[in-house]
Design a protein around this motif. Sequence first.
Motif, PDB file in Angstrom:
ATOM      1  N   SER A 253     -14.383  28.344 -10.328  1.00 26.73           N
ATOM      2  CA  SER A 253     -15.435  28.713  -9.470  1.00 26.73           C
ATOM      3  C   SER A 253     -16.360  29.319  -9.202  1.00 26.73           C
ATOM      4  CB  SER A 253     -13.990  29.208  -8.398  1.00 26.73           C
ATOM      5  OG  SER A 253     -12.723  28.707  -7.650  1.00 26.73           O
ATOM      6  N   HIS A 254     -17.948  28.867  -9.031  1.00 26.85           N
ATOM      7  CA  HIS A 254     -18.855  29.170  -8.183  1.00 26.85           C
ATOM      8  C   HIS A 254     -18.775  30.113  -7.471  1.00 26.85           C
ATOM      9  CE1 HIS A 254     -20.466  26.267  -5.956  1.00 26.85           C
ATOM     10  NE2 HIS A 254     -19.778  25.657  -6.824  1.00 26.85           N
ATOM     11  N   LYS A 255     -19.352  30.910  -7.207  1.00 27.41           N
ATOM     12  CA  LYS A 255     -19.688  31.591  -5.733  1.00 27.41           C
ATOM     13  C   LYS A 255     -20.142  30.499  -4.928  1.00 27.41           C
ATOM     14  CE  LYS A 255     -23.661  33.745  -7.884  1.00 27.41           C
ATOM     15  NZ  LYS A 255     -24.411  35.072  -7.835  1.00 27.41           N
ATOM     16  N   ASP A 256     -20.596  30.924  -3.585  1.00 25.96           N
ATOM     17  CA  ASP A 256     -20.814  30.070  -2.664  1.00 25.96           C
ATOM     18  C   ASP A 256     -22.409  30.859  -2.205  1.00 25.96           C
ATOM     19  OD1 ASP A 256     -21.654  29.353   0.179  1.00 25.96           O
ATOM     20  OD2 ASP A 256     -19.998  28.950   0.675  1.00 25.96           O
ATOM     21  N   ASN A 257     -22.942  29.840  -2.811  1.00 25.74           N
ATOM     22  CA  ASN A 257     -24.519  30.146  -3.217  1.00 25.74           C
ATOM     23  C   ASN A 257     -25.110  30.641  -2.047  1.00 25.74           C
ATOM     24  OD1 ASN A 257     -25.016  30.624  -5.486  1.00 25.74           O
ATOM     25  ND2 ASN A 257     -24.550  28.507  -6.322  1.00 25.74           N
ATOM     26  N   PHE A 258     -24.959  29.855  -0.725  1.00 28.85           N
ATOM     27  CA  PHE A 258     -24.954  29.942   0.941  1.00 28.85           C
ATOM     28  C   PHE A 258     -24.904  31.040   0.755  1.00 28.85           C
ATOM     29  CE2 PHE A 258     -24.833  29.812   5.392  1.00 28.85           C
ATOM     30  CZ  PHE A 258     -25.931  28.969   5.520  1.00 28.85           C
ATOM     31  N   TYR A 259     -23.760  32.064   1.173  1.00 34.14           N
ATOM     32  CA  TYR A 259     -23.403  33.569   1.200  1.00 34.14           C
ATOM     33  C   TYR A 259     -24.594  34.521   1.056  1.00 34.14           C
ATOM     34  CZ  TYR A 259     -20.335  30.980   5.209  1.00 34.14           C
ATOM     35  OH  TYR A 259     -20.552  30.355   6.282  1.00 34.14           O
ATOM     36  N   LYS A 297     -16.160  25.300 -22.111  1.00 27.43           N
ATOM     37  CA  LYS A 297     -16.347  26.471 -22.966  1.00 27.43           C
ATOM     38  C   LYS A 297     -16.919  27.708 -21.516  1.00 27.43           C
ATOM     39  CE  LYS A 297     -16.655  24.468 -27.527  1.00 27.43           C
ATOM     40  NZ  LYS A 297     -16.845  24.530 -28.905  1.00 27.43           N
ATOM     41  N   VAL A 298     -17.826  27.345 -20.896  1.00 26.40           N
ATOM     42  CA  VAL A 298     -18.204  28.521 -19.589  1.00 26.40           C
ATOM     43  C   VAL A 298     -18.083  28.665 -18.993  1.00 26.40           C
ATOM     44  CG1 VAL A 298     -20.830  28.619 -21.870  1.00 26.40           C
ATOM     45  CG2 VAL A 298     -20.815  26.925 -20.372  1.00 26.40           C
ATOM     46  N   GLY A 299     -17.738  27.558 -17.950  1.00 29.85           N
ATOM     47  CA  GLY A 299     -17.891  27.703 -16.622  1.00 29.85           C
ATOM     48  C   GLY A 299     -19.056  26.781 -16.325  1.00 29.85           C
ATOM     49  N   TRP A 300     -19.150  27.369 -14.863  1.00 26.93           N
ATOM     50  CA  TRP A 300     -20.086  27.085 -14.060  1.00 26.93           C
ATOM     51  C   TRP A 300     -21.405  27.141 -15.103  1.00 26.93           C
ATOM     52  CZ3 TRP A 300     -19.585  22.545 -11.462  1.00 26.93           C
ATOM     53  CH2 TRP A 300     -18.096  22.355 -11.022  1.00 26.93           C
ATOM     54  N   THR A 301     -22.397  26.060 -14.983  1.00 30.55           N
ATOM     55  CA  THR A 301     -23.623  26.821 -15.422  1.00 30.55           C
ATOM     56  C   THR A 301     -24.668  26.176 -14.336  1.00 30.55           C
ATOM     57  OG1 THR A 301     -24.513  24.913 -16.933  1.00 30.55           O
ATOM     58  CG2 THR A 301     -22.781  27.191 -17.827  1.00 30.55           C
ATOM     59  N   PHE A 302     -26.178  27.044 -14.310  1.00 30.97           N
ATOM     60  CA  PHE A 302     -27.235  26.500 -13.532  1.00 30.97           C
ATOM     61  C   PHE A 302     -28.491  26.618 -14.201  1.00 30.97           C
ATOM     62  CE2 PHE A 302     -23.664  28.181 -10.720  1.00 30.97           C
ATOM     63  CZ  PHE A 302     -23.375  27.257  -9.865  1.00 30.97           C
ATOM     64  N   HIS A 303     -28.224  26.150 -15.276  1.00 26.82           N
ATOM     65  CA  HIS A 303     -29.464  26.478 -16.068  1.00 26.82           C
ATOM     66  C   HIS A 303     -30.716  25.485 -15.563  1.00 26.82           C
ATOM     67  CE1 HIS A 303     -27.080  28.192 -19.128  1.00 26.82           C
ATOM     68  NE2 HIS A 303     -26.404  26.788 -19.993  1.00 26.82           N
ATOM     69  N   GLY A 304     -31.741  25.988 -15.985  1.00 25.32           N
ATOM     70  CA  GLY A 304     -33.021  25.947 -15.761  1.00 25.32           C
ATOM     71  C   GLY A 304     -33.502  26.355 -13.626  1.00 25.32           C
ATOM     72  N   HIS A 305     -32.421  25.921 -13.201  1.00 23.10           N
ATOM     73  CA  HIS A 305     -32.289  26.168 -11.658  1.00 23.10           C
ATOM     74  C   HIS A 305     -33.627  27.291 -11.001  1.00 23.10           C
ATOM     75  CE1 HIS A 305     -30.653  30.218 -11.592  1.00 23.10           C
ATOM     76  NE2 HIS A 305     -31.585  30.695 -10.526  1.00 23.10           N
ATOM     77  N   GLU A 306     -34.058  28.472 -11.622  1.00 20.97           N
ATOM     78  CA  GLU A 306     -35.200  29.261 -11.208  1.00 20.97           C
ATOM     79  C   GLU A 306     -36.378  27.189 -11.600  1.00 20.97           C
ATOM     80  OE1 GLU A 306     -34.926  29.684 -15.707  1.00 20.97           O
ATOM     81  OE2 GLU A 306     -33.444  29.195 -14.199  1.00 20.97           O
ATOM     82  N   GLU A 307     -36.620  27.320 -12.634  1.00 21.87           N
ATOM     83  CA  GLU A 307     -37.785  26.490 -12.814  1.00 21.87           C
ATOM     84  C   GLU A 307     -37.933  25.203 -11.980  1.00 21.87           C
ATOM     85  OE1 GLU A 307     -41.329  25.359 -13.865  1.00 21.87           O
ATOM     86  OE2 GLU A 307     -40.564  27.439 -14.427  1.00 21.87           O
ATOM     87  N   LYS A 308     -36.165  24.345 -11.631  1.00 26.59           N
ATOM     88  CA  LYS A 308     -36.281  23.106 -10.966  1.00 26.59           C
ATOM     89  C   LYS A 308     -37.280  23.649  -9.194  1.00 26.59           C
ATOM     90  CE  LYS A 308     -33.970  19.726  -9.417  1.00 26.59           C
ATOM     91  NZ  LYS A 308     -34.652  17.958 -10.025  1.00 26.59           N
ATOM     92  N   GLY A 309     -36.240  24.921  -9.119  1.00 31.92           N
ATOM     93  CA  GLY A 309     -36.611  25.227  -7.183  1.00 31.92           C
ATOM     94  C   GLY A 309     -38.155  26.042  -7.235  1.00 31.92           C
ATOM     95  N   ALA A 310     -38.955  26.618  -8.665  1.00 32.89           N
ATOM     96  CA  ALA A 310     -40.211  26.827  -8.178  1.00 32.89           C
ATOM     97  C   ALA A 310     -41.159  25.533  -7.497  1.00 32.89           C
ATOM     98  CB  ALA A 310     -40.699  27.524  -9.449  1.00 32.89           C
TER      99      ALA A 310
END
Length: 480
Positions: A253-259, A297-310
């Motif tokens: 599981s990944h953490k709840d990103n809202f909280y 192999k690595v589970g949940w990822t959010f690669h590039g979320h900082e650039e897309k978020g910007a």
Amino acid sequence: MDRIQLPADPIFEVVAAAAAELGVEAYVIGGFVRDLVLKRPSKDIDVVCVGDGIELAELVSQKLKHKPKVSVFKHFGTAMLRAGDWEVEFVGARKESYREHSRKPEVETGTLEDDLKRRDFTINALGISLNRHNYGELVDRFNGLGDMKKKIIRTPLDPDITFSDDPLRMMRAIRFASQLGFDIAPETFDAIIDNKDRIRIVSQERITDELNKIVLSPAPSYGFKLLFASGLLHLIFPKMVELHGVESIKGNSHKDNFYHTLQVLDNVAQVSDDLWLRWSAILHDIAKPDTKRYHEKVGWTFHGHEEKGARMVPKLFKDLKLPLNEHMKFVQKLVRLHLRPIALVKETVTDSAIRRLLFEAGDDIDALMKLCRADITSKNDSKVKRYLQNFDKVERRLVEVEESDKLRNFQPVITGEIIMETFGLKPSKTVGELKEVLTEAILEGKVKNEFNEAYTYLLKVGEEKGLEVVKTLSETEKGE
């Protein structure tokens, strides 16, 4: 009857004297009274008179020594003047009625009772008499004082009617709860849930004004949790709602990103009152739902979320009617860079990496480090402590490298003009490439950002690229 001690300021006596001369009743009312009882600072005084508010304002001005200018708003039947540090608004007592598709009321002359009834919440439906026979007496027809003691937000009348008439009051209820740390009465909150769709008739500017006040609350997560639970957040900021929830695959599981976001926001709120740093906390992970991937192999990822978020920040600001200026660029920069200091914590910190961070963050490096510290929200206390200690090391290195290389907001001493004059070039891609090579060399520590050393390096790079030197500049010529 309860009596309230008014501040020792002549404005209150002057208003009382003017009201007596005109033969009208006058009361200090609303937010000023609330804040006086709660011992909160306030510089705005609302005066209601059972009569002509504009006439009262003009007589008050005549009686004050400095004869302040009276600003009259005839359409609204109000007048305003400044008396020392106070901004005093005058209005005649009135009653209101609403049409279904507008939050602008039809107003007519009314009694003090009518005026109190039209107030949004009981804690704002309080008055203090300025009349000679009962000066300082509290007028409390809806038990607002009791609700303040119980820390309750409640409407004076049927909350369904209150919120349907003026849906912005739903945002205000949550704003006051968040600012004051009050609860919202169950029937009042149920009415917010039932009437949430009415928020659509309110302008985005008014919604965002209330939202910003929630963001600036002592613990803003409380306000956002109320917005979420009521369903209002889904209507006014759906992108933030997308952060909510936990997905599991094969027990991972990944953490709840809202909280998580709300925790980061509260952490920032403990160290800064800066609205835009708080918005950086709100938006730092906003692209995680769009970048979420699961790998065996690595589970949940959010690669590039900082650039897309910007890249998402300008549209989000535009949709929310937030300013598309340097504040937006500040938030965009912090969203883009928020992982960079964390990456430095995980590896041997090189001078090159520190230089690059200083170069890219510039004067916002201190704000960025506050955001990054706030972003450590693990439930593992020892892990948090270890990360924060590593941040201490990174910050020490930032100070050392900054003092040595002066890279905060640095500009290479070799400008595009110098490059063009040296090689006889016109503005072109080649000029940009040479500037980039020089910048990289300075950030890597190959050369110092000093004219002679950097210019010698430029000549060497130009020679490697087969460029012909048409004029060699001296350090004294560089500024000509």
